[in-house]
Design a protein around this motif. Sequence first.
Motif, mmCIF file in Angstrom:
data_model
loop_
_atom_site.group_PDB
_atom_site.id
_atom_site.type_symbol
_atom_site.label_atom_id
_atom_site.label_comp_id
_atom_site.label_asym_id
_atom_site.label_seq_id
_atom_site.Cartn_x
_atom_site.Cartn_y
_atom_site.Cartn_z
ATOM 1 N N GLY A 143 -53.839 9.453 41.664
ATOM 2 C CA GLY A 143 -54.709 10.251 42.524
ATOM 3 C C GLY A 143 -54.073 11.532 43.014
ATOM 4 N N GLY A 144 -52.822 11.765 42.599
ATOM 5 C CA GLY A 144 -52.099 12.930 43.092
ATOM 6 C C GLY A 144 -52.724 14.256 42.692
ATOM 7 N N PHE A 145 -53.367 14.298 41.511
ATOM 8 C CA PHE A 145 -53.968 15.549 41.057
ATOM 9 C C PHE A 145 -55.017 16.041 42.045
ATOM 10 N N LEU A 146 -55.893 15.130 42.483
ATOM 11 C CA LEU A 146 -56.952 15.529 43.418
ATOM 12 C C LEU A 146 -56.382 15.892 44.778
ATOM 13 N N ILE A 147 -55.366 15.152 45.232
ATOM 14 C CA ILE A 147 -54.755 15.478 46.524
ATOM 15 C C ILE A 147 -54.131 16.861 46.478
ATOM 16 N N VAL A 148 -53.398 17.162 45.400
ATOM 17 C CA VAL A 148 -52.771 18.473 45.262
ATOM 18 C C VAL A 148 -53.831 19.568 45.214
ATOM 19 N N GLU A 149 -54.942 19.315 44.525
ATOM 20 C CA GLU A 149 -56.013 20.305 44.436
ATOM 21 C C GLU A 149 -56.570 20.638 45.818
ATOM 22 N N HIS A 150 -56.820 19.619 46.626
ATOM 23 C CA HIS A 150 -57.336 19.857 47.985
ATOM 24 C C HIS A 150 -56.289 20.531 48.869
ATOM 25 N N LEU A 151 -55.031 20.128 48.724
ATOM 26 C CA LEU A 151 -53.973 20.766 49.495
ATOM 27 C C LEU A 151 -53.846 22.242 49.127
ATOM 28 N N ALA A 152 -53.996 22.564 47.850
ATOM 29 C CA ALA A 152 -53.920 23.956 47.416
ATOM 30 C C ALA A 152 -55.009 24.794 48.066
ATOM 31 N N HIS A 153 -56.212 24.243 48.176
ATOM 32 C CA HIS A 153 -57.288 24.970 48.852
ATOM 33 C C HIS A 153 -56.982 25.165 50.331
ATOM 34 N N MET A 154 -56.389 24.156 50.949
ATOM 35 C CA MET A 154 -55.996 24.297 52.353
ATOM 36 C C MET A 154 -54.981 25.416 52.531
ATOM 37 N N ILE A 155 -53.999 25.470 51.642
ATOM 38 C CA ILE A 155 -52.954 26.494 51.737
ATOM 39 C C ILE A 155 -53.564 27.884 51.558
ATOM 40 N N LEU A 156 -54.471 28.034 50.581
ATOM 41 C CA LEU A 156 -55.122 29.317 50.359
ATOM 42 C C LEU A 156 -55.884 29.773 51.598
ATOM 43 N N ILE A 157 -56.673 28.889 52.183
ATOM 44 C CA ILE A 157 -57.489 29.268 53.339
ATOM 45 C C ILE A 157 -56.614 29.566 54.545
ATOM 46 N N GLU A 158 -55.580 28.763 54.776
ATOM 47 C CA GLU A 158 -54.699 29.023 55.917
ATOM 48 C C GLU A 158 -53.967 30.356 55.745
ATOM 49 N N ALA A 159 -53.576 30.673 54.504
ATOM 50 C CA ALA A 159 -52.917 31.955 54.267
ATOM 51 C C ALA A 159 -53.874 33.112 54.543
ATOM 52 N N LEU A 160 -55.132 32.977 54.124
ATOM 53 C CA LEU A 160 -56.118 34.016 54.414
ATOM 54 C C LEU A 160 -56.369 34.144 55.914
ATOM 55 N N ARG A 161 -56.390 33.022 56.602
ATOM 56 C CA ARG A 161 -56.551 33.054 58.069
ATOM 57 C C ARG A 161 -55.407 33.808 58.737
ATOM 58 N N LEU A 162 -54.198 33.529 58.292
ATOM 59 C CA LEU A 162 -53.046 34.205 58.889
ATOM 60 C C LEU A 162 -53.073 35.699 58.573
ATOM 61 N N HIS A 163 -53.525 36.044 57.372
ATOM 62 C CA HIS A 163 -53.669 37.461 57.043
ATOM 63 C C HIS A 163 -54.739 38.110 57.924
ATOM 64 N N MET A 164 -55.829 37.392 58.174
ATOM 65 C CA MET A 164 -56.876 37.906 59.069
ATOM 66 C C MET A 164 -56.336 38.164 60.462
ATOM 67 N N ALA A 165 -55.449 37.286 60.913
ATOM 68 C CA ALA A 165 -54.899 37.439 62.261
ATOM 69 C C ALA A 165 -54.124 38.734 62.417
ATOM 70 N N GLU A 166 -53.606 39.264 61.293
ATOM 71 C CA GLU A 166 -52.923 40.552 61.355
ATOM 72 C C GLU A 166 -53.874 41.655 61.800
ATOM 73 N N GLY A 167 -55.175 41.452 61.599
ATOM 74 C CA GLY A 167 -56.149 42.451 62.003
ATOM 75 C C GLY A 167 -56.184 42.679 63.496
ATOM 76 N N LEU A 168 -55.744 41.711 64.253
ATOM 77 C CA LEU A 168 -55.692 41.874 65.707
ATOM 78 C C LEU A 168 -54.677 42.931 66.096
ATOM 79 N N ARG A 169 -53.817 43.320 65.142
ATOM 80 C CA ARG A 169 -52.832 44.371 65.403
ATOM 81 C C ARG A 169 -53.206 45.672 64.687
#
Length: 324
Positions: free
Chosen positions: A162-188
Amino acid sequence: MDPLSDVLSLLKPRNYLSAGLEAGGDWSIQFPDQQAAIKCGAVVSGRCWLSVDGVADAVRLETGDCFLLPRGRPFRLASDMDLPSVDARTIFSPARTGGITSHNGGGDFLLVSSRFALSGDHAGILLRMLPPIVHIRSDSDHSPLRWPVERMMQELRERRPGGFLIVEHLAHMILIEALRLHMAEGLRGGVGWLFALADKQIGAAIGAMHEDPAHGWTLQALAERAGMSRSTFALKFKAMVGASPMDYLTRWRMLVAGDRLASSSDPVSVIALSLGYESESAFSTAFKRVMGCSPRQHSRGRAPASASHGEEIIRISQPEPVEG
């Protein structure tokens, strides 16, 4: 949904490979063209240089740093930029199904990364909003990234059922969190669509358009949602987003329509009405202006290679995976 979720849902980012890289000693690895995919990586331990084709200066990555490479350009990772590089395909060929690859014996550097294909037609709506390198430093408040990165490393090492599916979902989490952190730069003071979402005033207006695209929005109504005067709102929106509020609304309606035309059996008249157009003719005119083809051509999969107003359409096939 919120606007970022809306756009990612239309673009359907699909992680087709995640892997880890361990390196030791002095090393330099050249990665080929990523075929318009988004590359997302996190340095678990050690440090290295990141150089992307077309970008003048290399970026120093430290432990805890994350990066996004949205443009799919060739890039290089190295302990020393003066070293000659080896081709990544000679290193990662045994690890095409994921896992962790060791180079030069490992021990000094550890990276986890994923690559995403975008299956939505208009990938440019996201990719053009991002710089060639999004560097998220370890001193940022990136604690939400720590858990999925660490868990992915665990899954890549242990290779459990089941590791393939877990890694796939984790990858999406990492992508979205990275985009969120990039968005936070907009506050500056950042400028761009993602930064506009982080702006309380402009983000409120964009959220309203995404929440109810069929509503008969006017510039005045959107300005009121933002708590601004109409003229000030129009100027700030254009400066941050790169389009007027009404042009943005029309483009968003057409992107939603394009997705429904491609994925449902709804007739054009029903889609037009659901997006605020009482006339199918008016809807079709707007659709062709934004998307570069008629609604019926789009529903039959005959959208052109490029649309009007410079809107980029990127069609991504399944590339030969090379990961790092």
